[in-house]
Design an enzyme around this catalytic site. Structure first.
Site, PDB file in Angstrom:
ATOM      1  N   ASP A 181       2.556  -4.002   4.113  1.00 48.89           N
ATOM      2  CA  ASP A 181       1.506  -3.084   3.680  1.00 48.89           C
ATOM      3  C   ASP A 181       1.715  -2.624   2.232  1.00 48.89           C
ATOM      4  OD1 ASP A 181      -0.972  -2.144   4.520  1.00 48.89           O
ATOM      5  OD2 ASP A 181      -0.223  -0.113   4.794  1.00 48.89           O
ATOM      6  N   HIS A 222       0.521   2.839   8.159  1.00 51.51           N
ATOM      7  CA  HIS A 222       1.212   2.222   7.030  1.00 51.51           C
ATOM      8  C   HIS A 222       2.537   1.592   7.475  1.00 51.51           C
ATOM      9  CE1 HIS A 222       1.895   1.634   2.816  1.00 51.51           C
ATOM     10  NE2 HIS A 222       2.773   2.593   2.652  1.00 51.51           N
ATOM     11  N   SER A 268       5.391  -1.215   1.056  1.00 48.53           N
ATOM     12  CA  SER A 268       4.560  -0.354   0.219  1.00 48.53           C
ATOM     13  C   SER A 268       4.808  -0.579  -1.276  1.00 48.53           C
ATOM     14  CB  SER A 268       4.788   1.104   0.619  1.00 48.53           C
ATOM     15  OG  SER A 268       3.815   1.919   0.027  1.00 48.53           O
TER      16      SER A 268
END
Ligand SMILES: *[C@@H]1O[C@H](CO)[C@@H](O)[C@H](O)[C@H]1NC(C)=O
Ligand SMILES: *[C@@H]1O[C@H](CO)[C@@H](O)[C@H](O)[C@H]1NC(C)=O
Ligand SMILES: *[C@@H]1O[C@H](CO)[C@@H](O)[C@H](O)[C@H]1NC(C)=O
Ligand SMILES: *[C@@H]1O[C@H](CO)[C@@H](O)[C@H](O)[C@H]1NC(C)=O
Length: 476
Positions: free
Chosen positions: A199, A269, A175
Site C-alpha cells: 500500500d 492501510h 507506505s
C-alpha cells in the site's frame, strides 16, 4: 481528508485521550555470542513534537539471518567489517516502514522478520528510519524519503564490494517505505531484483510523475498491493502487477466508524502487510484475476487469465515472482501494466477459495436469471459460496460462467445443490430446461481435476441435488 483527521487524532492522543501503550522491552542479548541485540528505535509522541523544532533523520540498519532470528545485529561492525552472518550469495530482503507519527514500533515488524526467515533463508535488513518518520508534519516525512534512499546508497555500494548483487535484493516497503524503495531503485537504475510495495503512500504521491514515486522501472520486478487506495494509499498502478484486494479501497473486517479509534485509520492501510504475511504463512493461494475493473471481475469476465498465464492466475504475495517473466513481457512489449483483483475474507488468514462454475444449456427458452449453488463435502458439511448477484443470459449452447468464493476449501465434493431463479416474472412451475453440461473447477487450486455433470434438467426455483462425475477429457 482522512490524513488530516488522522493527524488531529494523533494530537488528541498526545494529550492522553487515547491509550497508545507501547511495549517496554528490556535489553536482550544473543545467548550464542553474548552480543547485545539491536532494537528498533523507540520513540514516542514527544520525539514527534521535538521534530517540529529540531528536524532530524537517522537511519539504523538491523540485520537478521537464520543465525540470529530473534536478535538484530549491526550490518557493519564498528570496525567497518561486514557482519559475519551476512552471506553475500544469498538473497537480501530489505524491509522499510512508513510514516510513524507517534514514533512507535510497527506492530507487524517482528512477525514480518520471523515469518520471512522461517520461510526463506535470506539476509534480512530492517531499515529503521524512525527518526525521520516520526514527525507531526507528514510532508516532512515525505521529504525525508529521498534522503533515506540517498543514505542507503553508500551501504549498498559497500555490500556490492563484498560480493552482494543488486539482482539478489528484494526491497519490501510499506507506505512511504514503498516510495523509498522506489527511490533506491532509481539510484541504481532499475537494477534491483524486486520491489514489493505494500500500500504505497498516496498523499503527496498521487498524480505525481513516475520519477517522484515508486514505478515499475525501479526494479526488474515490481509488485504492489493496494489496500487503502482512497485513503492513505495510492490509487494508480505502479508495478508490473498491482493487486487490488477487495477492490483496493475498503477491506472487510476493518472498522467503519471513527469510534474504533486509530484502527479506523490504519486498518485498511495495514491490511496490505497482513495479506502479504498471510500469503506466506498459510498454504492458501491468493489467486488474483487480471482484469480491467473490479466490476468486470465481479461479473465473472476475468476468470480465465488468458494465454499469458499457463497454469494459474498470478498470486498475491511473495509467490508473485513466479509470474515475473510473463508480466515483464507484457510491460516491456506493449507496454501494458497488469492490474489484478481478488477478494479476501475479513479475518486472518484472509483466505477465500475460488471456484468457477460453467453451464451450457440446450434449452432455447431458458430465461435470463441467476444460479445459486452450494457444495457438500465428503464429511457431509454444506458450504455456501459468496456469489456476485448478476443476472446471466442463458442461450442455446452458450457457456455461462459464474465466479464463486468459499470461506473453506472443499477438496472432495460429494454433492452439488443447485437452484435456478429466472429474473423476470411470472415464474413457470412446469418449465424444464435441459442442461448439456456443467463444470466446476477450483481456481485456487487449478491443478485439481474439474468435476462435471452432463445432461440434466433444471426447473425454476426448485433445488436439485446431484453427485458430480469426472469430466469428459475434451471438456476438462
Ligand atoms: C571487526 O569486529 C568484529 C566484531 O567485533 C570482529 O569479529 C572482526 O574480526 C573485526 N575485524 C577486523 C578486521 O578487525
Ligand atoms: C552462503 O550461502 C550459500 C548459498 O546458500 C551457501 O552455499 C554457503 O555455504 C553459505 N556460506 C556460509 C559461510 O554460510
Ligand atoms: C438477457 O440478458 C442479455 C444480456 O445481459 C440482454 O441483452 C437481454 O436483453 C436479456 N433478455 C431479457 C429477455 O431480458
Ligand atoms: C479426499 O479424498 C481422498 C480419497 O478418498 C482422501 O485421500 C483425502 O484425504 C480427502 N481429502 C480431504 C481433504 O477430505
Amino acid at each position: 481528508m482522512r490524513i488530516y483527521i488522522f493527524l488531529c487524532l494523533i494530537c488528541w492522543a498526545r494529550f492522553g485521550y487515547l491509550d497508545f501503550s507501547s511495549k517496554i522491552n528490556g535489553v536482550s542479548k544473543n545467548p550464542e555470542n553474548n552480543r547485545t541485540c539491536l532494537e528498533f528505535s523507540k520513540l514516542n509522541a514527544m520525539n514527534s513534537l521535538k521534530d517540529l523544532f529540531y528536524p532530524k533523520v537517522k537511519i539504523e540498519l538491523l540485520m537478521y539471518s537464520r543465525n540470529n532470528v530473534n536478535c538484530a545485529e549491526p550490518l557493519f561492525e564498528s570496525n567497518n567489517s561486514l557482519n559475519t552472518h551476512f552471506n553475500s550469495s544469498k538473497k537480501t530482503v530489505w524491509i522499510i516502514h512508513g510514516y510513524r507519527p507517534l514514533g512507535s514500533t510497527p506492530v507487524w515488524l517482528r512477525k514480518f522478520t520471523t515469518t520471512f526467515l522461517k520461510e526463506e533463508d535470506v539476509n534480512l535488513i530492517v531499515v529503521d528510519w524512525n527518526q525521520g518518520a516520526s514527525t507531526f508534519i507528514y510532508s516532512r516525512a515525505v521529504r525525508n524519503t529521498r534522503r533515506v534512499a540517498e543514505s542507503l546508497r553508500g551501504t549498498i555500494e559497500h555490500l556490492l564490494i563484498h560480493g552482494a548483487s543488486l539482482d539478489n535484493f528484494h526491497f519490501i516497503g510499506m507506505s512511504l517505505g514503498a516510495h523509498i524503495s522506489g527511490f533506491v531503485g532509481k539510484i541504481f537504475h532499475g537494477q534491483l531484483g524486486r520491489i514489493t510495495g505494500l500500500d504505497p503512500a498516496g498523499p503527496k504521491f498521487s498524480g505525481k510523475p513516475s520519477n517522484s514515486r515508486l514505478d515499475y522501472t525501479d526494479a526488474k520486478f515490481v509488485d504492489v498491493i493496494h489496500s487503502d487506495s482512497r485513503g492513505l494509499g495510492i490509487q494508480e498502478p505502479s508495478g508490473h502487477i498491482d493487486f487490488y484486494p477487495n477492490g483496493g479501497k475498503k477491506q472487510p473486517g476493518c472498522p467503519t466508524s471513527l469510534f474504533s479509534g486509530m484502527n479506523y485509520f490504519k486498518c485498511d492501510h495495514q491490511r496490505a502487510v497482513y495479506l502479504f504475511l498471510a500469503a506466506f504463512e498459510t498454504n492458501c493461494n491468493f489467486v488474483s484475476f487480471p482484469c480491467r475493473s473490479y466490476n468486470d471481475y465481479k461479473n465473472g469476465l476475468c476468470m480465465d487469465c488468458g494465454e499469458l498465464y499457463k497454469d494459474s492466475c498470478p498470486r498475491l504475495g511473495n509467490q508473485a515472482k513466479l509470474w515475473k517473466e510473463e508480466l515483464k513481457k507484457k510491460t516491456d512489449e506493449w507496454p501494458l501494466r497488469t492490474i489484478a483483483f481478488l477478494d479476501t475474507s475479513g479475518q486472518n488468514p484472509f483466505c477465500t477459495y475460488y471456484f468457477a462454475l460453467s453451464i451450457v444449456t440446450l434449452s432455447e427458452t431458458m430465461r435470463n436469471g441467476t444460479i445459486s449453488f452450494s457444495l457438500l463435502n465428503d464429511l457431509g458439511v454444506l458450504e455456501y459460496p459468496r456469489l456476485y448477484e448478476k443476472s446471466q443470459s442463458f442461450a442455446y449452447l452458450q457457456e455461462v460462467k459464474i465466479l464463486a468464493q468459499f470461506v473453506n476449501d472443499i477438496v472432495n465434493i460429494s454433492h452439488i445443490c443447485m437452484t435456478y431463479f429466472p429474473s423476470t416474472n411470472p415464474y413457470c412451475s412446469t418449465c424444464k430446461y435441459r442442461i448439456q453440461s456443467l463444470m466446476l473447477k477450483s481456481l485456487t487450486h487449478p491443478e485439481r481435476p474439474p468435476i462435471c455433470k452432463y445432461n440434466f434438467v433444471l426447473k425454476e426455483r426448485v433445488q436439485i441435488e446431484f453427485q458430480p462425475d469426472a469430466c469428459n477429457t475434451q471438456m476438462g
